[in-house]
Enzyme design. Structure first.
Site, PDB file in Angstrom:
ATOM      1  N   ILE A 184      50.464  36.460  32.608  1.00  0.00           N
ATOM      2  CA  ILE A 184      50.613  37.298  31.331  1.00  0.00           C
ATOM      3  C   ILE A 184      49.677  36.190  30.414  1.00  0.00           C
ATOM      4  O   ILE A 184      49.223  36.950  29.510  1.00  0.00           O
ATOM      5  CB  ILE A 184      52.018  37.109  30.732  1.00  0.00           C
ATOM      6  CG1 ILE A 184      52.949  38.144  31.708  1.00  0.00           C
ATOM      7  CG2 ILE A 184      52.319  37.421  29.423  1.00  0.00           C
ATOM      8  CD1 ILE A 184      54.338  38.062  31.663  1.00  0.00           C
ATOM      9  N   THR A 223      37.561  30.638  40.698  1.00  0.00           N
ATOM     10  CA  THR A 223      36.582  31.468  40.070  1.00  0.00           C
ATOM     11  C   THR A 223      36.908  32.093  38.459  1.00  0.00           C
ATOM     12  O   THR A 223      36.102  32.088  37.670  1.00  0.00           O
ATOM     13  CB  THR A 223      36.341  32.718  40.867  1.00  0.00           C
ATOM     14  OG1 THR A 223      36.319  32.491  42.297  1.00  0.00           O
ATOM     15  CG2 THR A 223      35.385  33.774  40.612  1.00  0.00           C
ATOM     16  N   HIS A 434      28.388  54.034  50.425  1.00  0.00           N
ATOM     17  CA  HIS A 434      27.086  53.655  49.796  1.00  0.00           C
ATOM     18  C   HIS A 434      26.267  54.679  49.066  1.00  0.00           C
ATOM     19  O   HIS A 434      26.431  55.910  49.554  1.00  0.00           O
ATOM     20  CB  HIS A 434      25.879  53.003  50.736  1.00  0.00           C
ATOM     21  CG  HIS A 434      24.793  52.472  50.174  1.00  0.00           C
ATOM     22  ND1 HIS A 434      24.420  51.405  49.616  1.00  0.00           N
ATOM     23  CD2 HIS A 434      23.469  53.107  50.052  1.00  0.00           C
ATOM     24  CE1 HIS A 434      23.226  51.097  49.081  1.00  0.00           C
ATOM     25  NE2 HIS A 434      22.980  52.355  49.484  1.00  0.00           N
TER      26      HIS A 434
END
Length: 436
Positions: A184, A223, A434
């Protein structure tokens, strides 16, 4: 159709306390079997609210900024918070009305008021006008959800708002501090930062440790924390708030344990949630709660009292997860964080897998840049990082953790595969789409 103002004659088969997703699902399912059902909701907002529409606004702002990289010259976006709030509130009200219409269609009585147990089969409803009445039923289900947790015994804590107060903001604050490291906190800080357009706008995120999302896989933590800092969001690590000074609705000074003073216009607490069990009279019914206030239930959501069940966040398991009308398996529940970029995850984190399976764990991971960012300057290319956690010779997938554009939608499909026991070979054998 407005809520009823008094009980109808006769005893009820089923009473549901709480009108969120769990209460709506339980009440409507019971009514579909011909039962006499009453649903009691304390607010006038059936079904609750959701932050995702604000995330979409922020996501569109990011895309507009990317326009020049695709030869689409556009002025920098300026977000009109007040106008969008009116649109958002109208949309949520429309959803509330749909929930109300569904109750009417399914013949569920909607009672607006605060419910309190008098005994295991009796509930008192206190209506907004101050009147009270009694409902009785053979079965009662508690589905009142959770509520934001606020600091206790911290001077000036009341000067801040919580995640509910976020939806009440009439204008966009120029300088914001969000306290918390969970999803949150991450989502709201990301929205504030991404929608900011005024010169001098600041978003601060105050966290107690080194990373956000500490219950998530370490790769997700690293990250996202690094990217949030990269895009200019001010993360204050290893930081605790010790006091807040100022006036409600006015400029505030947030004091930290490092001696830092952060000047903001709005302070938002996002330090967690707890079960909304206060003042329900659970003791009158003999329903037990644990030390955190969550109602104690078995695997079928039965409480310690026969005829009383509890579902959803009020039971303290898999918070903010949609209600399922049967016994719930709490393993491999997918979760998405609407951060920038979004995160999707299902199954065990790497530390959890190594603790459970030891040396049988193997990790596959890939880092790349999505095609969408190919035309953008290097500094604006969001990372995409994917991780699969597998165990044993068959390399069964026990965890999947992904961050990057599209990860939110991708996760649901892969969660089905993980839930079904897919192996790494199953993933490899699936011909890839793809281009994507």
């Amino acid at each position: 159709m407005p809520p009823v103002s008094a009980p109808t004659p006769g005893r009820y088969d089923f009473i549901v306390i709480g009108g969120g997703s769990g209460g709506m699902g339980a009440s409507r399912r019971a009514a579909s079997y011909g039962k006499k059902v009453a649903l009691i909701e304390a607010t006038d907002r059936l079904g609750g609210t959701c932050v995702n529409i604000m995330w979409h606004a922020a996501d569109i702002a990011d895309k507009i900024r990317a326009g020049p990289s695709f030869a689409l010259a556009q002025p920098s976006p300026k977000f009109d918070w007040g106008s969008f709030k009116l649109q958002r509130d109208a949309y949520i009200r429309r959803l509330n009305g749909i929930y109300e219409a569904n109750l009417v269609k399914d013949k569920v009585e909607h009672h607006e008021g605060w419910a309190r147990f008098k005994d295991p089969h009796t509930v008192e409803v206190s209506r907004p006008d101050g009147t009270k009445y009694i409902l009785e039923a053979d079965q009662i289900c508690v589905a009142v959800g959770g509520t934001p947790t606020l600091p206790q015994n911290l001077p000036g804590a009341e000067l801040g708002i919580d995640s509910d107060g976020f939806f009440d903001l009439e204008t966009q604050p120029k300088r914001v501090a969000v306290v918390g490291a969970g999803y949150i906190a991450v989502e709201l800080a990301g929205i504030f930062h991404t929608l900011a357009s005024e010169p001098g706008a600041e978003t601060h995120l105050l966290i107690r440790k080194e990373h956000v999302l500490r219950t998530f896989d370490p790769m997700m933590q690293d990250t996202l924390t690094n990217w949030m800092e990269h895009v200019g969001l001010n993360i204050h690590k290893n930081t605790n708030v010790v006091r807040v000074e100022g006036q409600k609705g006015g400029p505030l000074t947030v004091h930290t344990d490092s001696g830092e003073k952060i000047e903001v216009d709005t302070l938002l607490w996002a330090i967690g949630r707890h079960a909304n069990t206060a003042d329900l009279g659970l003791d009158k019914a003999g329903v037990k709660v644990n030390a955190k206030g969550d109602i104690v239930v078995d695997e079928y959501q039965n409480t310690t009292v026969q005829g009383v069940t509890a579902i959803g966040d009020v039971a303290g398991h898999a918070l903010l997860t949609p209600f399922k009308n049967e016994k719930l398996d709490y393993t491999n529940i997918p979760t998405v964080v609407f951060s920038h970029p979004p995160i999707g995850t299902v199954g065990l984190t790497e530390p959890e897998a190594r603790e459970k399976y030891g040396d049988a764990v193997k990790i596959y991971k890939s880092t790349f840049r999505a095609l969408y960012f190919s035309m953008l300057p290097e500094a604006h290319k969001e990372p995409s990082v994917y991780k699969l956690i597998v165990v044993g010779e068959e390399e069964k997938v026990v965890g999947m953790h992904i961050i990057g554009v599209g990860s939110d939608e991708v996760t649901q499909g892969f969660a089905v595969a993980v839930k079904m026991g897919a192996t790494k070979q199953d993933f490899d054998d699936t011909v890839a789409i793809h281009p994507t």
